[in-house]
Scaffold this motif. Sequence first.
Motif, short mmCIF file in Angstrom:
data_model
loop_
_atom_site.label_atom_id
_atom_site.label_comp_id
_atom_site.label_asym_id
_atom_site.label_seq_id
_atom_site.Cartn_x
_atom_site.Cartn_y
_atom_site.Cartn_z
N LEU A 40 -4.87 13.07 2.37
CA LEU A 40 -4.29 11.74 2.18
C LEU A 40 -4.74 11.19 0.83
O LEU A 40 -5.94 11.06 0.57
CB LEU A 40 -4.72 10.81 3.31
CG LEU A 40 -4.18 11.18 4.69
CD1 LEU A 40 -5.15 12.06 5.42
CD2 LEU A 40 -3.87 9.96 5.50
N ASP A 91 -5.76 4.32 -6.27
CA ASP A 91 -7.11 4.80 -6.55
C ASP A 91 -7.27 6.18 -5.92
O ASP A 91 -7.56 6.31 -4.74
CB ASP A 91 -8.13 3.82 -5.97
CG ASP A 91 -9.55 4.24 -6.31
OD1 ASP A 91 -9.71 5.23 -7.06
OD2 ASP A 91 -10.49 3.60 -5.82
N PHE A 104 4.29 1.43 7.95
CA PHE A 104 4.58 2.28 6.79
C PHE A 104 5.89 3.03 7.01
O PHE A 104 6.12 3.57 8.09
CB PHE A 104 3.46 3.29 6.57
CG PHE A 104 2.19 2.69 6.05
CD1 PHE A 104 2.02 2.47 4.68
CD2 PHE A 104 1.17 2.32 6.90
CE1 PHE A 104 0.85 1.90 4.20
CE2 PHE A 104 0.01 1.74 6.41
CZ PHE A 104 -0.15 1.54 5.07
N ILE A 115 -10.44 7.82 -3.82
CA ILE A 115 -10.81 7.64 -2.41
C ILE A 115 -9.94 8.49 -1.49
O ILE A 115 -9.83 8.22 -0.30
CB ILE A 115 -10.75 6.15 -1.97
CG1 ILE A 115 -9.37 5.56 -2.27
CG2 ILE A 115 -11.84 5.34 -2.63
CD1 ILE A 115 -9.16 4.22 -1.60
N SER A 116 -9.31 9.53 -2.03
CA SER A 116 -8.52 10.41 -1.18
C SER A 116 -9.42 11.11 -0.17
O SER A 116 -10.59 11.36 -0.45
CB SER A 116 -7.82 11.50 -1.98
OG SER A 116 -7.71 11.16 -3.29
N ILE A 117 -8.86 11.42 0.98
CA ILE A 117 -9.66 12.09 1.99
C ILE A 117 -8.97 13.35 2.52
O ILE A 117 -7.76 13.47 2.47
CB ILE A 117 -10.02 11.18 3.18
CG1 ILE A 117 -8.75 10.62 3.85
CG2 ILE A 117 -10.94 10.06 2.76
CD1 ILE A 117 -9.02 10.03 5.21
N LYS A 122 0.86 -1.19 0.00
CA LYS A 122 0.00 0.00 0.00
C LYS A 122 0.89 1.23 0.00
O LYS A 122 1.85 1.31 0.77
CB LYS A 122 -0.87 0.03 1.26
CG LYS A 122 -1.80 -1.16 1.40
CD LYS A 122 -3.00 -1.01 0.54
CE LYS A 122 -3.92 -2.21 0.67
NZ LYS A 122 -4.95 -2.23 -0.36
N VAL A 123 0.57 2.16 -0.87
CA VAL A 123 1.33 3.41 -0.94
C VAL A 123 0.34 4.56 -0.88
O VAL A 123 -0.70 4.53 -1.56
CB VAL A 123 2.13 3.51 -2.26
CG1 VAL A 123 2.93 4.80 -2.31
CG2 VAL A 123 3.05 2.32 -2.42
N PHE A 124 0.61 5.52 -0.03
CA PHE A 124 -0.22 6.72 -0.05
C PHE A 124 0.63 7.95 0.22
O PHE A 124 1.76 7.85 0.68
CB PHE A 124 -1.41 6.61 0.91
CG PHE A 124 -1.03 6.56 2.36
CD1 PHE A 124 -0.70 5.37 2.97
CD2 PHE A 124 -1.02 7.72 3.12
CE1 PHE A 124 -0.36 5.33 4.31
CE2 PHE A 124 -0.68 7.68 4.47
CZ PHE A 124 -0.35 6.47 5.06
N PRO A 150 -4.24 8.04 -1.84
CA PRO A 150 -3.65 6.73 -2.15
C PRO A 150 -3.01 6.76 -3.53
O PRO A 150 -3.45 7.49 -4.42
CB PRO A 150 -4.85 5.78 -2.13
CG PRO A 150 -5.97 6.53 -1.56
CD PRO A 150 -5.70 7.97 -1.79
#
Lengths: 212, 211
Positions: free
Chosen positions: B72, B77, B99, B80-82, B56-58, B74
């Motif tokens: 944040l 995708d 992480f 789905i950033s928040i 997972k990379v964000f 990702p």
Amino acid sequence: MDPDLKIAAFNNIPNQEYALFGSVLEAHLETLLHRLKGLCGQLPGNAEPFQDHYLIYSTKSPNIIPPVHVRAVRSIMSTFMPWRFQYYGSEISEASRMVTQRQIIDACCSVRLPKFLEDGLGFNMDYEYILKGFTFAKGRVRISVGRMMKTAHEVNMQVEAAEALSGSYLVEVATVVFGGSATNEENPEKEILQVAELLKPIVDLKRLDVKR
Amino acid sequence: MISWVVPYPTPEGKTHNQALDDLSKLLLAQGYEKDVPYCVECEMYVSLPEMMPVQKVFHVILDSDRPASCFLIPDKDQSISITAEKSMMGFLSKLSKIFKTSPGKTGNLEVRGQTFLYRDFCVRAGILSYGGVIKGVIVEAELRSCSILITAVELMKEFMSTFMPTPMDTVPSYISSKPNILGAMYSPLETIHQYYDIFASVRAGRSLVSR
């Protein structure tokens, strides 16, 4: 003004929660609410009904020990309110302590929080429930009386409370203050205990005992 | 308010700092007033393979003009950033066993510069650097009196053409790739996404000139 300073100024956020927990049978709910209304006065925000949807997430990988648990909360009653992300640190465990003290990280987030936790961070949802009840505030102390309900999903992504999970209501008395006791002239522990004392015959509030 | 973020082309034979100086002088001559400095920074979080089977990379982006928020995004995708309150950063530091931040790279991606104000118009001009190496000049043009993008596309083009060396005849690629944001309330996350697209192309080693 240095932009770094502006960013740093927001890093100091209240993050220590002092809390006591208890439960009350449905038959005695009215007595407790009556007492709370008397204690907390008629200010707006008191005896406010709430219905919050809780989604509990954890890391599923067996290599992450201990697993990290977080929760996403949203209000069902006012859908324009942001989602909230909550993380609780482990309790400061001293046998002599009268109240639970633990770190809390509470952040308002935009609506895609559950999706971000699952796909962005790799968390899995464990379970969900709805807490339905009333909140009160006495000074800095927040008192919530709520009942755990099962969730019923409807077609258009709306969630509703279904049947109750138990016949009793959870009572939580909590306050969140800045970490580092040097700046705390007031005593949050004492405030919590005072409120607990005032509710004594109706509900017996205890510190959360993780070992039990 | 709505914002467009684009790279500012540096003329041949000049350094990026000189190009930024020229742009600042032009803005001041046009009647803009110098306001506070600003800084947008981006940090990459990568999951450790032994902790998570699927990597997972964000990315976390902080903006000094939105000091109580963090963004944040990702890697895979981006829908789905928040946007989250700054206290979320405290949780991210709890995940330091899972992480790691920007492994193998030195330093962060950041844009540092100056804000210029003229009534409803606001221009942020800054130097983009990656691990201390200057990569180019970035301008953010902000229109403060409007929240629906589609109503101001032509105005934004005209506004940007007043200080860009070539007339601005296209919309930034992020906005043209997301037609659904045109008619919606503009949120700061869209501005951050535009920064993110620029950061991503710098990370990938692409040049900044194309819009």
